[in-house]
Design a protein around this motif. Structure first.
Motif, mmCIF file in Angstrom:
data_model
loop_
_atom_site.group_PDB
_atom_site.id
_atom_site.type_symbol
_atom_site.label_atom_id
_atom_site.label_comp_id
_atom_site.label_asym_id
_atom_site.label_seq_id
_atom_site.Cartn_x
_atom_site.Cartn_y
_atom_site.Cartn_z
ATOM 1 N N ILE A 57 26.408 -11.974 19.537
ATOM 2 C CA ILE A 57 26.014 -10.642 18.533
ATOM 3 C C ILE A 57 24.580 -10.376 18.337
ATOM 4 O O ILE A 57 24.140 -8.995 18.513
ATOM 5 C CB ILE A 57 26.132 -11.037 16.942
ATOM 6 N N VAL A 58 23.645 -11.434 18.874
ATOM 7 C CA VAL A 58 22.226 -10.836 19.006
ATOM 8 C C VAL A 58 22.071 -10.295 20.380
ATOM 9 O O VAL A 58 21.178 -9.263 20.287
ATOM 10 C CB VAL A 58 21.482 -12.270 19.064
ATOM 11 N N ARG A 59 22.496 -10.812 21.331
ATOM 12 C CA ARG A 59 22.437 -10.004 22.701
ATOM 13 C C ARG A 59 22.927 -8.615 22.589
ATOM 14 O O ARG A 59 22.297 -7.579 23.033
ATOM 15 C CB ARG A 59 23.184 -10.555 23.816
ATOM 16 N N ASN A 60 23.852 -8.373 22.030
ATOM 17 C CA ASN A 60 24.469 -6.944 21.744
ATOM 18 C C ASN A 60 23.228 -6.032 20.780
ATOM 19 O O ASN A 60 23.171 -4.955 21.021
ATOM 20 C CB ASN A 60 25.923 -7.067 20.829
ATOM 21 N N TYR A 61 23.099 -6.774 19.882
ATOM 22 C CA TYR A 61 22.007 -5.895 18.929
ATOM 23 C C TYR A 61 20.736 -5.601 19.705
ATOM 24 O O TYR A 61 20.230 -4.577 19.578
ATOM 25 C CB TYR A 61 21.563 -6.887 17.947
ATOM 26 N N ILE A 62 20.315 -6.573 20.421
ATOM 27 C CA ILE A 62 19.047 -6.315 21.228
ATOM 28 C C ILE A 62 19.290 -5.282 22.440
ATOM 29 O O ILE A 62 18.494 -4.396 22.462
ATOM 30 C CB ILE A 62 18.487 -7.726 22.082
ATOM 31 N N LEU A 68 0.809 -6.590 18.081
ATOM 32 C CA LEU A 68 1.360 -5.487 18.077
ATOM 33 C C LEU A 68 0.136 -4.630 17.055
ATOM 34 O O LEU A 68 0.558 -3.506 16.891
ATOM 35 C CB LEU A 68 2.801 -5.349 17.369
ATOM 36 N N LYS A 69 -0.696 -5.114 16.612
ATOM 37 C CA LYS A 69 -1.602 -4.592 15.713
ATOM 38 C C LYS A 69 -0.977 -3.929 14.606
ATOM 39 O O LYS A 69 -1.107 -2.724 14.326
ATOM 40 C CB LYS A 69 -2.385 -3.303 16.429
ATOM 41 N N GLN A 124 20.812 -2.601 21.968
ATOM 42 C CA GLN A 124 21.029 -1.312 21.339
ATOM 43 C C GLN A 124 19.674 -0.856 20.769
ATOM 44 O O GLN A 124 19.690 0.359 20.174
ATOM 45 C CB GLN A 124 22.268 -1.113 20.434
ATOM 46 N N ILE A 125 18.620 -1.636 20.709
ATOM 47 C CA ILE A 125 17.611 -1.443 20.335
ATOM 48 C C ILE A 125 16.857 -0.395 20.867
ATOM 49 O O ILE A 125 16.585 -0.300 22.040
ATOM 50 C CB ILE A 125 16.534 -2.526 20.289
ATOM 51 N N THR A 126 16.430 0.793 20.174
ATOM 52 C CA THR A 126 15.770 2.040 20.599
ATOM 53 C C THR A 126 14.308 1.896 20.623
ATOM 54 O O THR A 126 13.455 2.456 21.028
ATOM 55 C CB THR A 126 16.425 3.321 20.348
ATOM 56 N N ASP A 127 13.754 1.195 19.563
ATOM 57 C CA ASP A 127 12.423 1.137 19.075
ATOM 58 C C ASP A 127 11.633 -0.009 20.030
ATOM 59 O O ASP A 127 12.099 -1.279 19.681
ATOM 60 C CB ASP A 127 12.388 0.891 17.834
ATOM 61 N N ASP A 128 10.942 0.479 20.756
ATOM 62 C CA ASP A 128 10.082 -0.514 21.612
ATOM 63 C C ASP A 128 9.318 -1.457 20.671
ATOM 64 O O ASP A 128 9.324 -2.790 21.306
ATOM 65 C CB ASP A 128 9.096 0.183 22.464
ATOM 66 N N GLN A 129 8.771 -1.253 19.505
ATOM 67 C CA GLN A 129 8.240 -2.077 18.965
ATOM 68 C C GLN A 129 8.823 -3.295 18.376
ATOM 69 O O GLN A 129 8.661 -4.523 18.569
ATOM 70 C CB GLN A 129 7.580 -1.338 17.570
ATOM 71 N N ILE A 130 10.296 -2.947 17.964
ATOM 72 C CA ILE A 130 11.137 -3.925 17.359
ATOM 73 C C ILE A 130 11.365 -4.832 18.716
ATOM 74 O O ILE A 130 11.652 -6.041 18.607
ATOM 75 C CB ILE A 130 12.229 -3.345 16.747
ATOM 76 N N ARG A 131 11.776 -4.126 19.962
ATOM 77 C CA ARG A 131 12.350 -4.988 21.046
ATOM 78 C C ARG A 131 11.220 -5.848 21.341
ATOM 79 O O ARG A 131 11.515 -6.818 21.781
ATOM 80 C CB ARG A 131 12.465 -4.006 22.132
ATOM 81 N N ILE A 132 9.831 -5.600 21.342
ATOM 82 C CA ILE A 132 8.713 -6.307 21.685
ATOM 83 C C ILE A 132 8.521 -7.634 20.685
ATOM 84 O O ILE A 132 8.602 -8.786 21.065
ATOM 85 C CB ILE A 132 7.396 -5.672 21.893
ATOM 86 N N MET A 133 8.712 -7.251 19.258
ATOM 87 C CA MET A 133 8.753 -8.207 18.262
ATOM 88 C C MET A 133 9.821 -9.323 18.539
ATOM 89 O O MET A 133 9.783 -10.493 18.393
ATOM 90 C CB MET A 133 9.074 -7.536 16.882
#
Length: 73
Positions: free
Chosen positions: A13-18, A46-47, A20-29
């Motif tokens: 589930i987490v892999r599938n979620y990651i 991330l300032k 589909q992330i389109t926001d780079d900031q959330i992906r880096i988080m």
């Protein structure tokens, strides 16, 4: 039969979620958290303000629940 999610299901589930992330900031988080970085370190890297970090963290939590993650405990 045990109705709790096993670790393989949760990981998928987490892999599938990651994926589909389109926001780079959330992906880096998510990447930094997966490597064991603290909220403070993620925020500084991330300032982000504490308020913005909390907003993004709440969004990730909500999205994971929507993706099918069940809370432990």
């Amino acid at each position: 039969m045990n109705n709790r999610q096993n670790s393989c299901t949760r990981c998928q589930i987490v892999r599938n979620y990651i994926d589909q992330i389109t926001d780079d900031q959330i992906r880096i988080m998510c990447f930094l958290w997966s490597k064991g970085y603290s909220d403070d370190t993620v925020r500084r890297q991330l300032k982000l303000s504490w308020e913005r970090l909390r907003e993004l963290k709440a969004q990730v939590a909500t999205d994971l629940l929507a993706a099918g993650i069940e809370l432990r405990g």
